[in-house]
Design a protein around this motif. Sequence first.
Motif, PDB file in Angstrom:
ATOM      1  N   GLU A   1       5.072  -0.021   2.046  1.00  0.00           N
ATOM      2  CA  GLU A   1       5.711   0.623   0.896  1.00  0.00           C
ATOM      3  C   GLU A   1       6.589  -0.341   0.109  1.00  0.00           C
ATOM      4  OE1 GLU A   1       8.674   4.359   0.009  1.00  0.00           O
ATOM      5  OE2 GLU A   1       7.388   4.440   1.769  1.00  0.00           O
ATOM      6  N   TYR A   2       7.290  -1.229   0.800  1.00  0.00           N
ATOM      7  CA  TYR A   2       8.177  -2.147   0.087  1.00  0.00           C
ATOM      8  C   TYR A   2       7.416  -3.088  -0.840  1.00  0.00           C
ATOM      9  CZ  TYR A   2       7.134  -5.821   3.550  1.00  0.00           C
ATOM     10  OH  TYR A   2       6.515  -6.757   4.336  1.00  0.00           O
TER      11      TYR A   2
ATOM     12  N   SER B   1       6.077  -0.272  -3.892  1.00  0.00           N
ATOM     13  CA  SER B   1       6.959   0.695  -4.565  1.00  0.00           C
ATOM     14  C   SER B   1       7.224   0.373  -6.036  1.00  0.00           C
ATOM     15  CB  SER B   1       8.270   0.843  -3.800  1.00  0.00           C
ATOM     16  OG  SER B   1       8.958  -0.376  -3.756  1.00  0.00           O
ATOM     17  N   GLU B   2       7.457  -0.875  -6.354  1.00  0.00           N
ATOM     18  CA  GLU B   2       7.710  -1.253  -7.746  1.00  0.00           C
ATOM     19  C   GLU B   2       6.498  -0.942  -8.629  1.00  0.00           C
ATOM     20  OE1 GLU B   2       8.368  -5.361 -10.231  1.00  0.00           O
ATOM     21  OE2 GLU B   2       9.299  -5.211  -8.247  1.00  0.00           O
TER      22      GLU B   2
ATOM     23  N   VAL C   1       4.103   1.253  -7.948  1.00  0.00           N
ATOM     24  CA  VAL C   1       3.922   2.708  -7.991  1.00  0.00           C
ATOM     25  C   VAL C   1       4.853   3.295  -9.042  1.00  0.00           C
ATOM     26  CG1 VAL C   1       4.242   4.855  -6.695  1.00  0.00           C
ATOM     27  CG2 VAL C   1       3.066   2.921  -5.626  1.00  0.00           C
ATOM     28  N   SER C   2       6.112   2.855  -9.073  1.00  0.00           N
ATOM     29  CA  SER C   2       7.076   3.396 -10.039  1.00  0.00           C
ATOM     30  C   SER C   2       6.668   3.094 -11.477  1.00  0.00           C
ATOM     31  CB  SER C   2       8.485   2.884  -9.760  1.00  0.00           C
ATOM     32  OG  SER C   2       8.587   1.500  -9.999  1.00  0.00           O
TER      33      SER C   2
ATOM     34  N   PRO D   1      -0.236   6.252  -5.049  1.00  0.00           N
ATOM     35  CA  PRO D   1      -0.282   6.426  -3.590  1.00  0.00           C
ATOM     36  C   PRO D   1      -1.275   7.497  -3.167  1.00  0.00           C
ATOM     37  CG  PRO D   1       1.853   7.127  -4.482  1.00  0.00           C
ATOM     38  CD  PRO D   1       1.018   6.667  -5.631  1.00  0.00           C
TER      39      PRO D   1
ATOM     40  N   LYS E   1       0.020  10.407   1.222  1.00  0.00           N
ATOM     41  CA  LYS E   1       1.465  10.223   1.341  1.00  0.00           C
ATOM     42  C   LYS E   1       2.043  10.715   2.660  1.00  0.00           C
ATOM     43  CE  LYS E   1       2.619  10.527  -3.549  1.00  0.00           C
ATOM     44  NZ  LYS E   1       3.427  11.247  -4.526  1.00  0.00           N
TER      45      LYS E   1
ATOM     46  N   HIS F   1      13.164  -2.529   5.556  1.00  0.00           N
ATOM     47  CA  HIS F   1      11.950  -2.288   4.773  1.00  0.00           C
ATOM     48  C   HIS F   1      10.802  -1.645   5.535  1.00  0.00           C
ATOM     49  CE1 HIS F   1      13.679  -4.383   1.400  1.00  0.00           C
ATOM     50  NE2 HIS F   1      13.977  -5.398   2.178  1.00  0.00           N
TER      51      HIS F   1
END
Length: 104
Positions: free
Chosen positions: A45-46, A49-50, A52-53, A59, A62, A99
């Motif tokens: 995820e770490y 995440s950027e 995905v945002s 994703p 989930k 993380h």
Amino acid sequence: MAASYILRRHEETVMVQGRYIISVDDGNAGLAAGLAGLGVLWLPEYMASEHVSRGELVPLFKEWQPDPIPLFIAFPPNRHVSAKLRVFIDWVVELMAQHAPVDE
């Protein structure tokens, strides 16, 4: 070729199988391939995440998690771990705790 992943959600287990034409063993290479639209990828995820945002990655699954992958630090066996090595090991442990925490 076919790839398979075992995912878990509480007590449920499912095997996800797919076909692939490219395979990488490096998260950065996988991320680049995914951002290039080459298919589904599996990332911590770490790392994702950027993206995905920003809507660059979407994703899937989930609520499902893969089994944890062990991480090992290998170093020559000595009676004493050097101060530099101890700092590095502590830093890696701290990063993983932040993380990639293990849910127990």
